[in-house]
Design a protein around this motif. Structure first.
Motif, PDB file in Angstrom:
ATOM      1  N   SER A 166      62.799  64.019  44.193  1.00 31.30           N
ATOM      2  CA  SER A 166      62.127  62.881  43.581  1.00 31.30           C
ATOM      3  C   SER A 166      62.091  61.734  44.590  1.00 31.30           C
ATOM      4  O   SER A 166      62.725  61.790  45.660  1.00 31.30           O
ATOM      5  CB  SER A 166      62.863  62.447  42.313  1.00 31.30           C
ATOM      6  N   ASP A 167      61.320  60.702  44.269  1.00 29.61           N
ATOM      7  CA  ASP A 167      61.268  59.526  45.150  1.00 29.61           C
ATOM      8  C   ASP A 167      62.646  58.883  45.291  1.00 29.61           C
ATOM      9  O   ASP A 167      63.017  58.416  46.366  1.00 29.61           O
ATOM     10  CB  ASP A 167      60.268  58.504  44.590  1.00 29.61           C
ATOM     11  N   GLU A 168      63.416  58.880  44.205  1.00 26.81           N
ATOM     12  CA  GLU A 168      64.778  58.320  44.270  1.00 26.81           C
ATOM     13  C   GLU A 168      65.667  59.144  45.177  1.00 26.81           C
ATOM     14  O   GLU A 168      66.483  58.608  45.938  1.00 26.81           O
ATOM     15  CB  GLU A 168      65.361  58.249  42.855  1.00 26.81           C
ATOM     16  N   ASP A 169      65.521  60.490  45.118  1.00 25.81           N
ATOM     17  CA  ASP A 169      66.312  61.361  45.990  1.00 25.81           C
ATOM     18  C   ASP A 169      65.967  61.112  47.458  1.00 25.81           C
ATOM     19  O   ASP A 169      66.865  61.037  48.318  1.00 25.81           O
ATOM     20  CB  ASP A 169      66.064  62.831  45.656  1.00 25.81           C
ATOM     21  N   ARG A 170      64.687  60.972  47.767  1.00 26.15           N
ATOM     22  CA  ARG A 170      64.275  60.724  49.153  1.00 26.15           C
ATOM     23  C   ARG A 170      64.825  59.387  49.648  1.00 26.15           C
ATOM     24  O   ARG A 170      65.260  59.272  50.808  1.00 26.15           O
ATOM     25  CB  ARG A 170      62.755  60.755  49.260  1.00 26.15           C
ATOM     26  N   THR A 171      64.814  58.367  48.779  1.00 28.24           N
ATOM     27  CA  THR A 171      65.358  57.066  49.176  1.00 28.24           C
ATOM     28  C   THR A 171      66.843  57.167  49.467  1.00 28.24           C
ATOM     29  O   THR A 171      67.343  56.605  50.444  1.00 28.24           O
ATOM     30  CB  THR A 171      65.106  56.033  48.055  1.00 28.24           C
ATOM     31  N   THR A 172      67.564  57.914  48.637  1.00 32.19           N
ATOM     32  CA  THR A 172      68.999  58.090  48.852  1.00 32.19           C
ATOM     33  C   THR A 172      69.273  58.839  50.148  1.00 32.19           C
ATOM     34  O   THR A 172      70.150  58.461  50.935  1.00 32.19           O
ATOM     35  CB  THR A 172      69.626  58.847  47.668  1.00 32.19           C
ATOM     36  N   MET A 173      68.518  59.898  50.404  1.00 28.02           N
ATOM     37  CA  MET A 173      68.744  60.704  51.602  1.00 28.02           C
ATOM     38  C   MET A 173      68.379  59.936  52.866  1.00 28.02           C
ATOM     39  O   MET A 173      69.011  60.128  53.910  1.00 28.02           O
ATOM     40  CB  MET A 173      67.944  62.000  51.514  1.00 28.02           C
ATOM     41  N   ASN A 174      67.367  59.073  52.805  1.00 27.19           N
ATOM     42  CA  ASN A 174      66.996  58.293  53.989  1.00 27.19           C
ATOM     43  C   ASN A 174      68.095  57.319  54.402  1.00 27.19           C
ATOM     44  O   ASN A 174      68.119  56.867  55.544  1.00 27.19           O
ATOM     45  CB  ASN A 174      65.699  57.526  53.723  1.00 27.19           C
ATOM     46  N   GLY A 175      69.003  56.991  53.485  1.00 26.45           N
ATOM     47  CA  GLY A 175      70.111  56.118  53.827  1.00 26.45           C
ATOM     48  C   GLY A 175      71.222  56.814  54.584  1.00 26.45           C
ATOM     49  O   GLY A 175      72.162  56.151  55.049  1.00 26.45           O
ATOM     50  N   TRP A 176      71.170  58.137  54.696  1.00 31.56           N
ATOM     51  CA  TRP A 176      72.192  58.902  55.409  1.00 31.56           C
ATOM     52  C   TRP A 176      71.717  59.181  56.841  1.00 31.56           C
ATOM     53  O   TRP A 176      70.523  59.221  57.124  1.00 31.56           O
ATOM     54  CB  TRP A 176      72.440  60.239  54.704  1.00 31.56           C
ATOM     55  N   LYS A 177      72.645  59.382  57.734  1.00 27.56           N
ATOM     56  CA  LYS A 177      72.309  59.753  59.097  1.00 27.56           C
ATOM     57  C   LYS A 177      71.655  61.134  59.107  1.00 27.56           C
ATOM     58  O   LYS A 177      71.949  61.964  58.235  1.00 27.56           O
ATOM     59  CB  LYS A 177      73.564  59.757  59.970  1.00 27.56           C
ATOM     60  N   PRO A 178      70.755  61.403  60.072  1.00 34.94           N
ATOM     61  CA  PRO A 178      70.033  62.690  60.066  1.00 34.94           C
ATOM     62  C   PRO A 178      70.960  63.897  60.031  1.00 34.94           C
ATOM     63  O   PRO A 178      70.645  64.897  59.364  1.00 34.94           O
ATOM     64  CB  PRO A 178      69.229  62.639  61.372  1.00 34.94           C
ATOM     65  N   GLU A 179      72.099  63.827  60.719  1.00 36.12           N
ATOM     66  CA  GLU A 179      72.982  64.992  60.766  1.00 36.12           C
ATOM     67  C   GLU A 179      73.713  65.241  59.440  1.00 36.12           C
ATOM     68  O   GLU A 179      74.322  66.306  59.253  1.00 36.12           O
ATOM     69  CB  GLU A 179      74.010  64.841  61.902  1.00 36.12           C
ATOM     70  N   TYR A 180      73.675  64.267  58.527  1.00 36.95           N
ATOM     71  CA  TYR A 180      74.353  64.426  57.244  1.00 36.95           C
ATOM     72  C   TYR A 180      73.377  64.570  56.073  1.00 36.95           C
ATOM     73  O   TYR A 180      73.797  64.690  54.928  1.00 36.95           O
ATOM     74  CB  TYR A 180      75.271  63.234  56.976  1.00 36.95           C
ATOM     75  N   ARG A 181      72.079  64.547  56.349  1.00 29.33           N
ATOM     76  CA  ARG A 181      71.114  64.564  55.244  1.00 29.33           C
ATOM     77  C   ARG A 181      71.099  65.886  54.491  1.00 29.33           C
ATOM     78  O   ARG A 181      70.854  65.913  53.289  1.00 29.33           O
ATOM     79  CB  ARG A 181      69.718  64.248  55.778  1.00 29.33           C
ATOM     80  N   ASP A 182      71.340  66.994  55.190  1.00 28.47           N
ATOM     81  CA  ASP A 182      71.360  68.275  54.494  1.00 28.47           C
ATOM     82  C   ASP A 182      72.466  68.320  53.443  1.00 28.47           C
ATOM     83  O   ASP A 182      72.279  68.872  52.351  1.00 28.47           O
ATOM     84  CB  ASP A 182      71.536  69.418  55.492  1.00 28.47           C
ATOM     85  N   SER A 183      73.626  67.731  53.775  1.00 29.78           N
ATOM     86  CA  SER A 183      74.722  67.723  52.811  1.00 29.78           C
ATOM     87  C   SER A 183      74.474  66.749  51.667  1.00 29.78           C
ATOM     88  O   SER A 183      75.154  66.811  50.637  1.00 29.78           O
ATOM     89  CB  SER A 183      76.038  67.364  53.510  1.00 29.78           C
ATOM     90  N   ALA A 184      73.513  65.842  51.852  1.00 31.82           N
ATOM     91  CA  ALA A 184      73.197  64.860  50.804  1.00 31.82           C
ATOM     92  C   ALA A 184      72.080  65.327  49.887  1.00 31.82           C
ATOM     93  O   ALA A 184      71.734  64.621  48.941  1.00 31.82           O
ATOM     94  CB  ALA A 184      72.818  63.516  51.442  1.00 31.82           C
ATOM     95  N   ARG A 185      71.498  66.497  50.157  1.00 33.43           N
ATOM     96  CA  ARG A 185      70.391  66.980  49.339  1.00 33.43           C
ATOM     97  C   ARG A 185      70.870  67.284  47.918  1.00 33.43           C
ATOM     98  O   ARG A 185      71.989  67.756  47.718  1.00 33.43           O
ATOM     99  CB  ARG A 185      69.784  68.250  49.939  1.00 33.43           C
ATOM    100  N   PRO A 186      70.025  67.032  46.909  1.00 33.09           N
ATOM    101  CA  PRO A 186      70.388  67.437  45.542  1.00 33.09           C
ATOM    102  C   PRO A 186      70.325  68.961  45.420  1.00 33.09           C
ATOM    103  O   PRO A 186      69.589  69.632  46.149  1.00 33.09           O
ATOM    104  CB  PRO A 186      69.332  66.755  44.682  1.00 33.09           C
ATOM    105  N   TYR A 187      71.085  69.500  44.520  1.00 36.94           N
ATOM    106  CA  TYR A 187      71.063  70.947  44.328  1.00 36.94           C
ATOM    107  C   TYR A 187      71.454  71.263  42.890  1.00 36.94           C
ATOM    108  O   TYR A 187      71.969  70.424  42.144  1.00 36.94           O
ATOM    109  CB  TYR A 187      72.001  71.656  45.307  1.00 36.94           C
ATOM    110  N   THR A 188      71.182  72.487  42.494  1.00 34.35           N
ATOM    111  CA  THR A 188      71.525  72.976  41.157  1.00 34.35           C
ATOM    112  C   THR A 188      72.557  74.083  41.297  1.00 34.35           C
ATOM    113  O   THR A 188      72.381  75.013  42.094  1.00 34.35           O
ATOM    114  CB  THR A 188      70.283  73.507  40.423  1.00 34.35           C
TER     115      THR A 188
END
Length: 263
Positions: free
Chosen positions: A4-26
């Motif tokens: 979602s747009d909120e998820d993308r905003t949250t992930m953009n606040g993380w450093k590139p090397e940590y963005r994968d770990s910040a992804r939402p998941y089920t």
């Protein structure tokens, strides 16, 4: 999982090397044994019960993974500790809490330390019935022990004054007490509404240069109303009265302000 747009905003606040770990998941959990604790479980064609947990972006969680061999309860064959065992532990803890509460309301006993109160000791006795134990009189506290006074203050602010806003204070003040290092004078942020009830002597107030962060009227930390000229250890914090005291004023404070000013 779609972003979602909120998820993308949250992930953009993380450093590139940590963005994968910040992804939402089920996370899909399969029910093995024991009680079903979710309201509407999903059942597969073979009868397997599953639950789907959505983890928002940026939420790091560590999951406890059970081995293929795990302990079960001898009574109900559910995974240990089973729900019944946990409820028994909660019930035991609640019974102990109620027993301590009843002991603290016994006649002639200080509610804070649960020790006897002698006739030579100064005490604080709250006149209203206790809101914690139905039918019990107001609790008693040692007035010459700082730890007991602190509990009496917490009881008055958290239980007594919300239930009886017109009551005169017995163990608290709407302001914060400071001791000026330059002159030795004590000064309260409540000024004209100061009750003088700041606890036993020897533990009263804080130094005028102490930056104690508490919630004031507008946030920040309250300051003594005047500056004593002390210039060591960061200087006196006085002469800023815009923040007020950490505790809200009550109707009783306004009613009794004239009597307190004469004490």
């Amino acid at each position: 999982m779609d972003l979602s747009d909120e998820d993308r905003t949250t992930m953009n606040g993380w450093k590139p090397e940590y963005r994968d770990s910040a992804r939402p998941y089920t996370l899909v959990i399969r029910h093995e044994r024991g009680p079903i604790l979710i309201g509407q479980p999903q059942r597969l064609h073979d009868g397997t019960i599953t639950a789907h947990l959505g983890i928002p972006a940026g939420r790091r969680r560590s999951w406890h993974i059970v081995d293929e061999r795990y302990a079960v309860c001898a009574c109900c064959n559910h995974p240990h500790p089973c729900q019944e065992y946990a409820m028994e532990r909660v019930a035991d803890a609640e019974a102990d809490r109620l027993a301590r509460l009843l002991d603290s309301h016994a006649p002639g006993v200080c509610m804070a330390c649960r020790e006897p109160v002698t006739t030579r000791q100064k005490v604080i006795v709250f006149p209203e019935p206790s809101p914690l134990v139905p039918g019990a009189p107001g609790p008693t506290f040692h007035a010459n022990r700082w730890a007991c006074w602190a509990d009496a203050r917490s009881y008055e602010l958290g239980k007594r004054l919300p239930a009886h806003p017109n009551a005169a204070r017995l163990a608290s003040c709407p302001g914060l007490l400071f001791r000026h290092e330059g002159s030795g004078r004590e000064e309260c942020t409540a000024e004209r509404l100061c009750t003088g009830l700041h606890g036993p002597n020897g533990n009263r107030g804080m130094s005028c240069f102490t930056r104690t962060y508490m919630f004031g009227v507008n946030g920040g930390y309250p300051r003594p109303p005047s500056d004593c000229g002390y210039r060591q250890h960061g200087a006196c914090l006085g002469a800023d009265v815009s923040l007020g005291g950490p505790d809200p004023f009550t109707v009783g404070d306004e009613i009794d302000r004239n009597s307190w000013s004469r004490r």
